[in-house]
Scaffold this motif. Sequence first.
Motif, PDB file in Angstrom:
ATOM      1  N   GLU A  30      66.301 -15.064  45.446  1.00 12.54           N
ATOM      2  CA  GLU A  30      66.521 -16.361  46.116  1.00 12.54           C
ATOM      3  C   GLU A  30      67.157 -16.166  47.422  1.00 12.54           C
ATOM      4  N   SER A  31      68.038 -15.605  47.444  1.00  7.07           N
ATOM      5  CA  SER A  31      68.656 -15.537  48.899  1.00  7.07           C
ATOM      6  C   SER A  31      67.838 -15.070  49.870  1.00  7.07           C
ATOM      7  N   PRO A  74      61.317 -17.322  55.065  1.00 13.35           N
ATOM      8  CA  PRO A  74      60.599 -18.542  55.485  1.00 13.35           C
ATOM      9  C   PRO A  74      60.138 -18.602  56.994  1.00 13.35           C
ATOM     10  N   ARG A  75      60.652 -18.050  57.930  1.00 10.73           N
ATOM     11  CA  ARG A  75      60.147 -17.968  59.360  1.00 10.73           C
ATOM     12  C   ARG A  75      59.101 -16.761  59.597  1.00 10.73           C
ATOM     13  N   PHE A  76      59.283 -15.876  58.611  1.00  7.28           N
ATOM     14  CA  PHE A  76      58.129 -14.870  58.889  1.00  7.28           C
ATOM     15  C   PHE A  76      56.960 -14.960  58.040  1.00  7.28           C
ATOM     16  N   LEU A  77      56.911 -15.991  56.962  1.00  8.97           N
ATOM     17  CA  LEU A  77      55.790 -16.262  56.384  1.00  8.97           C
ATOM     18  C   LEU A  77      54.525 -16.940  57.179  1.00  8.97           C
ATOM     19  N   GLU A 120      72.995 -19.014  57.625  1.00  7.75           N
ATOM     20  CA  GLU A 120      72.269 -19.395  58.845  1.00  7.75           C
ATOM     21  C   GLU A 120      71.204 -20.605  58.524  1.00  7.75           C
ATOM     22  N   GLN A 121      70.686 -20.703  57.401  1.00  4.81           N
ATOM     23  CA  GLN A 121      69.598 -21.625  57.023  1.00  4.81           C
ATOM     24  C   GLN A 121      70.089 -22.973  56.812  1.00  4.81           C
ATOM     25  N   HIS A 157      73.815 -25.865  59.842  1.00  2.00           N
ATOM     26  CA  HIS A 157      73.754 -27.016  60.848  1.00  2.00           C
ATOM     27  C   HIS A 157      73.948 -28.412  60.000  1.00  2.00           C
ATOM     28  N   GLY A 158      74.816 -29.053  59.852  1.00  2.00           N
ATOM     29  CA  GLY A 158      74.946 -30.357  59.610  1.00  2.00           C
ATOM     30  C   GLY A 158      75.296 -30.319  58.108  1.00  2.00           C
ATOM     31  N   ALA A 159      76.078 -29.062  57.624  1.00  2.00           N
ATOM     32  CA  ALA A 159      76.351 -28.862  56.256  1.00  2.00           C
ATOM     33  C   ALA A 159      77.375 -29.406  55.833  1.00  2.00           C
ATOM     34  N   GLY A 160      78.587 -29.716  56.764  1.00  2.00           N
ATOM     35  CA  GLY A 160      79.968 -30.114  56.752  1.00  2.00           C
ATOM     36  C   GLY A 160      80.816 -28.895  56.178  1.00  2.00           C
TER      37      GLY A 160
END
Length: 294
Positions: A98-99, A106-109, A240-241, A244-247
Motif C-alpha cells: 500500500e505504501s 501514482p505519478r508513474f502510472l 510526501e503524498q 500538504h494541508g494534513a495538519g
Amino acid sequence: MELMQVRMFKTVHDTGSIARAAEVLHYVPSNITARIKALEAELGVPLFHRQGRGLTISAAGQTFLPYATQMLALADASRQALSPAATPSGRLRIGAIESSASGRLPRFLAQYHARFPQVTLELTTGTWSRMLDDVLNHRLDGAIVAVDVERPQLMRTLMYKEDLVLIGAPSLGPLRSAEDLVGKALFMWPEGCPYRAALEHWLQQHGQKLPIVSVASYGAIVSCVSAGTGVALVPRGIYEQYRHGAGWVGHEFAELTAISNLFYWHEGAGRHPAREAFVQMLRDGLAEPVAPPA
C-alpha cells in the motif's frame, strides 16, 4: 502439428515446387516431402495433388492455406514482441504494498501509460507474503514489497530505500525521542508490516513497549493523525503524498533507518518487455532526490 510443417506447406505453395521450397528453407527435398505427408496424415486430407514430379494445391489445401498464413504471421509477431528491441505491449500485472501504491507509484502510472499505450497495466495491492505467492504462481508478473527475503524461483532487485518519518499534530507537543510517545496513541498497519516492525524495534531499544492501534489503511492512519488523536511512523512516500494541508508535522530519527523496497519476479518468466520497461522507468524516476520533512 509442428510450425515447421506449416511453414513448409506454405513455402511449397508460394514457390510452386518442393525443390524450390527446399532451396528457400535450406532443407533437402525428401525431408520436406516427408514432413508434408506427416501433416496430411494428421489432418486426414491431402493438401496437394501429385502429378509426376509436379503438384498442385488441393481443395483442402486451399481451405487450410489462410489458417497456415495466420499461424505463421502470429508466430512471427510473437517473436518480434519478445525481442529485446520490441515496443512493450500486452498485459502487465503488478502488485505493490500500500505504501508504494499510494506514495510512490501514482505519478508513474500515467507516465507509463502515456509512453507505452499498448500495455494494459493492472495494479493490485496486498500483503507482501500474498503478493510473493502470486508472483510464484504466475498470477502477478512482478511485485514491489518492503522485505528482502529469499524465495525459491523468485528473483529480486532493489528499487529504492524508503526513509521513515514520524508524523503527529503540533498540538501533541515536540517529539524528540521515543519517550515522547508515551501516553500517545500509535496508529500503524497490522503485524507483519515492516514499518510497524521498525517502530516496535525502535521503541524496544529505548525500553518502551507501547500499545499500537492496528489500522490497515494509510488514508485512515493519516486521518487519525491529522485529527490530533495520535502519531504514526510512515514511509517518506506517504509523507510526501499527504503532507500538504494534513495538519501535522514530520520528525526524523537517525536510528529509524531507511527500509529497502524490492521488486520480485519469477525466474522462469523469461523476457517481458513491458515488465522490464516498468522497472527501469520506476528506478530512473525514484533516483531523483526527495526533499526532507520541513
